[in-house]
Enzyme design. Sequence first.
Site, PDB file in Angstrom:
ATOM      1  N   HIS A 158      12.682  -2.995  -0.866  1.00  0.00           N
ATOM      2  CA  HIS A 158      11.896  -2.416  -1.972  1.00  0.00           C
ATOM      3  C   HIS A 158      12.688  -1.291  -2.629  1.00  0.00           C
ATOM      4  O   HIS A 158      13.402  -0.540  -1.936  1.00  0.00           O
ATOM      5  CB  HIS A 158      10.558  -1.892  -1.436  1.00  0.00           C
ATOM      6  CG  HIS A 158       9.623  -1.536  -2.539  1.00  0.00           C
ATOM      7  ND1 HIS A 158       9.716  -0.354  -3.212  1.00  0.00           N
ATOM      8  CD2 HIS A 158       8.603  -2.224  -3.109  1.00  0.00           C
ATOM      9  CE1 HIS A 158       8.773  -0.321  -4.151  1.00  0.00           C
ATOM     10  NE2 HIS A 158       8.091  -1.446  -4.111  1.00  0.00           N
ATOM     11  N   GLY A 217       1.313  -2.841  -6.288  1.00  0.00           N
ATOM     12  CA  GLY A 217       1.320  -1.529  -5.662  1.00  0.00           C
ATOM     13  C   GLY A 217       0.005  -0.806  -5.862  1.00  0.00           C
ATOM     14  O   GLY A 217      -1.001  -1.134  -5.218  1.00  0.00           O
ATOM     15  N   TRP A 266       0.813  -1.229   0.000  1.00  0.00           N
ATOM     16  CA  TRP A 266       0.000   0.000   0.000  1.00  0.00           C
ATOM     17  C   TRP A 266       0.843   1.273   0.000  1.00  0.00           C
ATOM     18  O   TRP A 266       0.297   2.373  -0.118  1.00  0.00           O
ATOM     19  CB  TRP A 266      -0.928   0.000   1.224  1.00  0.00           C
ATOM     20  CG  TRP A 266      -2.163  -0.839   1.041  1.00  0.00           C
ATOM     21  CD1 TRP A 266      -2.478  -1.634  -0.041  1.00  0.00           C
ATOM     22  CD2 TRP A 266      -3.260  -0.963   1.961  1.00  0.00           C
ATOM     23  NE1 TRP A 266      -3.698  -2.242   0.156  1.00  0.00           N
ATOM     24  CE2 TRP A 266      -4.199  -1.846   1.373  1.00  0.00           C
ATOM     25  CE3 TRP A 266      -3.540  -0.427   3.214  1.00  0.00           C
ATOM     26  CZ2 TRP A 266      -5.398  -2.189   2.015  1.00  0.00           C
ATOM     27  CZ3 TRP A 266      -4.733  -0.765   3.849  1.00  0.00           C
ATOM     28  CH2 TRP A 266      -5.648  -1.634   3.247  1.00  0.00           C
ATOM     29  N   GLU A 270      11.220  -7.146  -9.128  1.00  0.00           N
ATOM     30  CA  GLU A 270      10.508  -5.947  -9.570  1.00  0.00           C
ATOM     31  C   GLU A 270      11.440  -5.076 -10.400  1.00  0.00           C
ATOM     32  O   GLU A 270      12.302  -4.385  -9.835  1.00  0.00           O
ATOM     33  CB  GLU A 270      10.040  -5.121  -8.370  1.00  0.00           C
ATOM     34  CG  GLU A 270       9.009  -5.789  -7.524  1.00  0.00           C
ATOM     35  CD  GLU A 270       8.199  -4.758  -6.730  1.00  0.00           C
ATOM     36  OE1 GLU A 270       6.991  -4.693  -6.943  1.00  0.00           O
ATOM     37  OE2 GLU A 270       8.784  -4.008  -5.946  1.00  0.00           O
TER      38      GLU A 270
END
Length: 261
Positions: free
Chosen positions: A99, A238, A13, A169
């Site tokens: 991330h 996301g 989130w 990613e």
Amino acid sequence: MANVSQKYLIANWKLYPARLAEAKMLAGIAKKRANRCRGVLTVICPPAIYLAELAGRYSSQRLSFGAQDCFFEERGAFTGEISAQMIKDVRGQYVILGHSERRALGETDETVSKKVRAALGAGLTALLCVGERERDDEGRYLAFLDSQLGTALAGLSRQKLGKLLIAYEPVWAIGKGAESAMSPHDVHEISLFIRKVFRERYGEKVAFAVPILYGGAVAPENAAPIVRDGEVQGLLVGHMSLDPKAFGEIMGAFEEVGEGR
Ligand code: PGA
């Protein structure tokens, strides 16, 4: 070892939504949908300040919660940080680590490595994110991935890997529209590459057991093809995870993939 037939849908989130009331509404909708969705375990990673409330109230067999980061020390004079044990204590079960948005704020491979160890040590499932910023024709991005993984995994024993998930990613796809996601074919190529990196370090059995997820511009229209043809065990989503309709459709994509088998 992790069960490779298990599929994961992890919602990142980020710094949304602005209000706890909205977070509760989104979690409530996700719980209803997740409970009907056999093919996948859904994990919501809200801003840490919402975690206790949401994990306490909305956790179920098919919906878990996690944090977007944690610190590598258990306690001490570290203003602003939260520990893996604190996440665990409020019923968080997962933590996203490394991330690219945290790396852009200065996090290094070495820090990520310490965090992975702290998270696994506390009994959390760690989702280690890797991914190149750009592609090149010479394949330097593969060496980059190899090094990101190598540093993060340094000193980690095989016994610790049962609660490790990898999220690939590509940074260039994150936050973009569905058309910018990587093609299922290219996702497959990367998942094979990541398994090769694991095979070299831990052997064949581990290499085929570690769950690999894809993230970056995942949307309802590309979710099923990426999971099916990219041969990944899940998705890290996301911005689409904050849109209940789109997120429900992405959950549905796992049912589609499951039925097709
Ligand atoms: P996105 O983000 O789905 O908005 O591309 C993915 C992520 O940052 O984990």
